[in-house]
Every structure is written in C-alpha cells, then in structure tokens.
Design an enzyme around this catalytic site. Structure first.
Site, short mmCIF file in Angstrom:
data_model
loop_
_atom_site.label_atom_id
_atom_site.label_comp_id
_atom_site.label_asym_id
_atom_site.label_seq_id
_atom_site.Cartn_x
_atom_site.Cartn_y
_atom_site.Cartn_z
N HIS A 155 0.95 -1.49 -0.18
CA HIS A 155 -0.10 0.18 -0.23
C HIS A 155 0.75 1.39 -0.50
O HIS A 155 1.65 1.09 -0.13
CB HIS A 155 -1.34 0.27 1.38
N ASP A 209 0.55 4.95 2.08
CA ASP A 209 0.51 5.26 3.39
C ASP A 209 -0.74 7.05 2.59
O ASP A 209 -0.37 7.81 1.24
CB ASP A 209 1.36 5.94 4.82
N HIS A 218 4.48 0.60 0.17
CA HIS A 218 5.20 -0.46 1.16
C HIS A 218 4.80 -1.72 1.89
O HIS A 218 3.30 -1.97 1.18
CB HIS A 218 6.16 0.14 1.95
N ARG A 229 6.22 -9.30 15.87
CA ARG A 229 6.98 -7.93 15.62
C ARG A 229 5.98 -6.98 15.82
O ARG A 229 4.48 -6.72 15.89
CB ARG A 229 7.47 -7.86 14.14
C1 LIG Z 1 -5.65 8.71 9.03
C2 LIG Z 1 -5.48 7.56 8.27
C3 LIG Z 1 -4.15 6.89 7.55
C4 LIG Z 1 -4.77 5.50 7.80
C5 LIG Z 1 -6.30 5.45 7.19
C6 LIG Z 1 -6.22 6.43 8.74
O1 LIG Z 1 -8.23 6.62 8.32
C7 LIG Z 1 -6.71 5.28 10.12
C8 LIG Z 1 -5.44 4.82 9.39
C9 LIG Z 1 -4.28 5.10 8.61
C10 LIG Z 1 -3.30 3.25 7.97
C11 LIG Z 1 -2.74 3.19 9.32
C12 LIG Z 1 -1.56 2.10 8.63
C13 LIG Z 1 -1.97 1.54 6.99
C14 LIG Z 1 -3.06 2.26 6.66
C15 LIG Z 1 -2.49 2.77 5.14
C16 LIG Z 1 -4.10 1.60 7.29
O2 LIG Z 1 -4.55 0.82 6.30
O3 LIG Z 1 -5.24 2.93 8.11
C17 LIG Z 1 -3.00 3.36 7.03
C18 LIG Z 1 -4.60 4.23 6.29
C19 LIG Z 1 -3.45 6.00 4.80
O4 LIG Z 1 -2.84 6.07 4.62
O5 LIG Z 1 -4.93 5.52 4.25
O1 LIG Z 2 5.37 -2.30 9.93
C1 LIG Z 2 5.20 -2.05 9.31
O2 LIG Z 2 6.68 -1.75 9.40
C2 LIG Z 2 5.06 -0.94 8.62
C3 LIG Z 2 3.60 -0.13 8.83
C4 LIG Z 2 3.17 0.97 7.64
O3 LIG Z 2 3.16 0.03 6.63
C5 LIG Z 2 1.77 1.75 8.53
O4 LIG Z 2 1.49 0.96 9.54
O5 LIG Z 2 1.39 1.88 7.48
FE LIG Z 3 2.20 2.16 5.52
#
Ligand SMILES: C=C1C[C@]23C[C@@]1(O)CC[C@H]2[C@@]12CCC[C@@](C)(C(=O)O1)[C@H]2[C@@H]3C(=O)O
Ligand SMILES: O=C(O)CCC(=O)C(=O)O
Ligand SMILES: [Fe+2]
Length: 356
Positions: free
Chosen positions: A228, A230, A285, A295
């Site tokens: 994905h 961010d 990533h 982990r």
């Molecule tokens: C602010 C945000 C970014 C995020 C989606 C969210 O609403 C809250 C969780 C965030 C997160 C953390 C893990 C990776 C990610 C891709 C996910 O599934 O939830 C990110 C989201 C994002 O960056 O889109």
């Molecule tokens: O656990 C990791 O190394 C990656 C975590 C991550 O990509 C995320 O929280 O957006």
């Molecule tokens: Fe991430």
C-alpha cells in the site's frame, strides 16, 4: 455451523500452528496489484536498502531530497526522540497486544470513530487475510478504549501517547521544512500550512497505528500488511528490533528495511505526492512476517489539514512545462476516494489533459 476460517480471530493468530487457507497464496491475489506485472512474481527482496540520514549532517537537505526523489523513503538518526519514549510506546503496544483476544475486542473500532482495535483499514481490498492486528489512534475516542483496556493505568498510557504524538508532530514539521527546502520551496508556499503555522495551530492532523505481527507458521505464504501507499503527507515509523518492512522501487524490486536501533523510517505519502506535483513518489510498502519472532511497529501518520481546506500542488512547482497534475481536494475527500478505489485514488484525481 461457522467454517474454521470464520472462527479465526486476529487477536489469537500467534497461537495457530498452521496457516489457515484464508491467509495464504498472497502471490495470486490483489496484494501486488499496485505493482507492475513483472514484479508481482518476485516475492523475495534484494540486497539494498534506503539510506540512514543523520539529521545533524550539514548536507541534510540534499541527502533527504535525493532519498525522497529516488525512493520516497529514508531513515533518520539523531532525530531528537528519546530512546525512553520509543521504549515506552513499544512496551505500551506489547502490553496491549498481549491481552486476551476478548479484551482487545472490547476496544474494537466502531461507527463512533476510526480509533480502536482491529484489522488494517485497507483489508477489504484484499481477498486474503493479513497476519496482523493493530490499534488506531485517530481521534479523542481512543481514550475511552484506553480506559476499558487499562482501567487502573489508563492515565499513564494516555500520557505516553500524548507525549509521543507531540514529539512526532514536531519532528514531522522539521522534516517537512527540510523536504520542501530540497524542492526549493518553503512552508510559506503552502497557504494552509503557513496559516496554521502562523496561528500556532498544528500543521496537518496525525494518526497513530500500532501494528502487531505475531509469529507465523508459514511466513513465506502469509502477509503481515499488504502492499500500500500511505495517504499522508509523510509517515514516521518506529520498527522494533525485528525486520519485516519492505519498500518497493521499480528498479530494485522489494527491499527490506533492516531495523537499526534508535533509527526511524520516514516514508512519503500520497498527499505529499500531490503537493509536490508528482515530483516525490508515495512509496509502495508492505510488512512481511516471521517464523520465530513477533514484531511490533508504530506508525505516526501525518495527515492533511482538517475541514474544507483544499490541498493542491504547490504553485511554485507548477509552470508552463510542468502543469498541475492533480485537482484540488480536501483530506476528508481524499480518504473517502482512497477507501473506495484504493490504489487508483491518485489516478482518480489526476487531471487528464493538464494545461497551463
Ligand atoms: C488517517 C488515516 C490513514 C490511514 C487511514 C486512517 O484513517 C487511519 C489509519 C491509517 C492506516 C494505518 C495503517 C496503513 C493504512 C494504509 C491503513 O490501512 O490504515 C493507513 C491509512 C492511510 O494512510 O490511508
Ligand atoms: O509495520 C510496518 O513495518 C509497516 C507499517 C505501515 O506501513 C503502516 O502502519 O502504515
Ligand atoms: Fe504504511
């Protein structure tokens, strides 16, 4: 009668001796859909890694600029976050994930807010289940969850979280200045960021994601957190002493970011890709899992401005030969699009025939 797959709860993954079908065969699913077809077949990682940059280096702007343009990611040493705070947030996460599954589920995220325990938000876009559990802190509602998780110690844990968020905000602002500097612009060139900074308000909202990847009986066939990008401006990641994070670059394939004690990983998100008018990639990533060691990772996701503030490519980075590639969008609208079309979100807001 529920099937075996339906009975599997993410809070108990570490106790499973075999990998259930619903967690396997990631190669054949949408997991690598964000990648070009040629790379989808190579599941291993090459020997190379993203640079560790000392924030006190006199050349820091150039170093960060190069790393951002090449990888959309880098690592930082001498960042000013104390080892005690990193240890505290890691041990908070361990304490949380060590709890019995039922207790964690009592703190599950709900309609009331994004904050809480559960699967990653990207899960619905993948056919297979990810070998991980997590806790998101995205609004004040997390405090209620902390009270339910730690009826006696919630004040202590809320305190650690507040301190962590404060320190991460400061670090993120410092990194933003540096990254903008490497592009020849400043915070003043982003209207909303300048206004917020001048009024002493936080520049961009942040979320924290605590990730836990339990030991896995067949790590090669499983996936901790699928590929994905961010959605953020940038993300600062503290990974514990066990590796698992991999970043992707067309020229290099998947590259493992081996943990270095005290060093933090920074990855650029979609929002910065928009601000930079496509000059800085938001890095793809993922997190792999491990046969012998569990982990923890803690991500500080530095998001966009709240409300109806429009995010748009920085005007100084646009010109006759470099027209604006993306339309204006609010952070809320971008998140909505991301969680409708996932890896096509940037394409969805791209201007088809950019002109100036
Ligand atoms: C602010 C945000 C970014 C995020 C989606 C969210 O609403 C809250 C969780 C965030 C997160 C953390 C893990 C990776 C990610 C891709 C996910 O599934 O939830 C990110 C989201 C994002 O960056 O889109
Ligand atoms: O656990 C990791 O190394 C990656 C975590 C991550 O990509 C995320 O929280 O957006
Ligand atoms: Fe991430």
């Amino acid at each position: 009668m529920p099937s075996i797959a339906e009975e599997i709860c993410i809070g108990n993954l570490g106790s499973l001796q075999t990998l259930p079908d619903s967690f396997t065969s990631w190669k054949l699913t949408a997991a690598d859909s964000v990648l070009p077809p040629s790379s989808a077949v190579s599941f291993g990682a090459v020997e190379e890694s993203i640079q560790v940059i000392d924030l006190s280096d006199s050349d820091v702007t150039t170093l960060i600029g190069n790393a951002c343009k090449t990888w959309g990611a880098f690592q930082i040493a001498n960042h000013g976050i104390s080892q005690k705070l990193l240890d505290d947030i890691e041990s908070l996460s361990k304490t949380l994930f060590d709890m019995p599954s039922e207790r964690k589920l009592e703190a599950a995220s709900s309609d009331k807010g994004v904050s809480g325990y559960g699967e990653p938000r990207i899960s619905p876009f993948f056919e297979k289940k990810m070998w991980s559990e997590g806790f998101t802190i995205a609004d004040a509602f997390y405090r209620n969850h902390f009270i339910s998780l730690w009826p006696h110690d919630h004040t202590k844990y809320c305190g650690i979280m507040e301190e962590y968020v404060d320190e991460m905000e400061k670090l993120a602002s410092k990194l933003l200045s540096c990254i903008l500097g490497s592009l020849g612009v400043t915070v003043e060139d982003i209207e909303w960021a300048h206004k917020l900074e001048k009024s002493g308000t936080k520049v961009g909202r942040g979320a924290i994601r605590l990730n836990h990847y339990p030991v896995c009986p067949e790590p090669e066939r499983a996936m901790g957190l699928a590929a994905h990008t961010d959605s953020t401006i940038l993300t600062i990641l503290h990974q514990s002493n066990t590796g698992g994070l991999q970043v992707f670059r067309e020229e290099s394939g998947w590259v493992t970011v081996e943990p270095v004690p005290g060093v933090l990983v920074v990855n650029m998100g979609d929002l910065f890709h928009i601000l930079s008018n496509g000059k800085i990639p938001s890095v793809v990533h993922r997190a792999k899992v491990n046969h012998t060691r569990s982990r923890i990772s803690i991500a500080y996701l530095w998001g966009g401005p709240s409300g109806d503030v429009q995010i748009t490519p920085i005007s100084k980075l646009i010109g006759p030969v470099e027209p604006s590639l993306y339309r204006s969008i609010t952070w809320k609208e971008y998140l909505q699009i991301k969680y409708e079309v996932f890896d096509k979100a940037l394409d969805a807001i791209r201007i088809v025939n950019p002109t100036n």
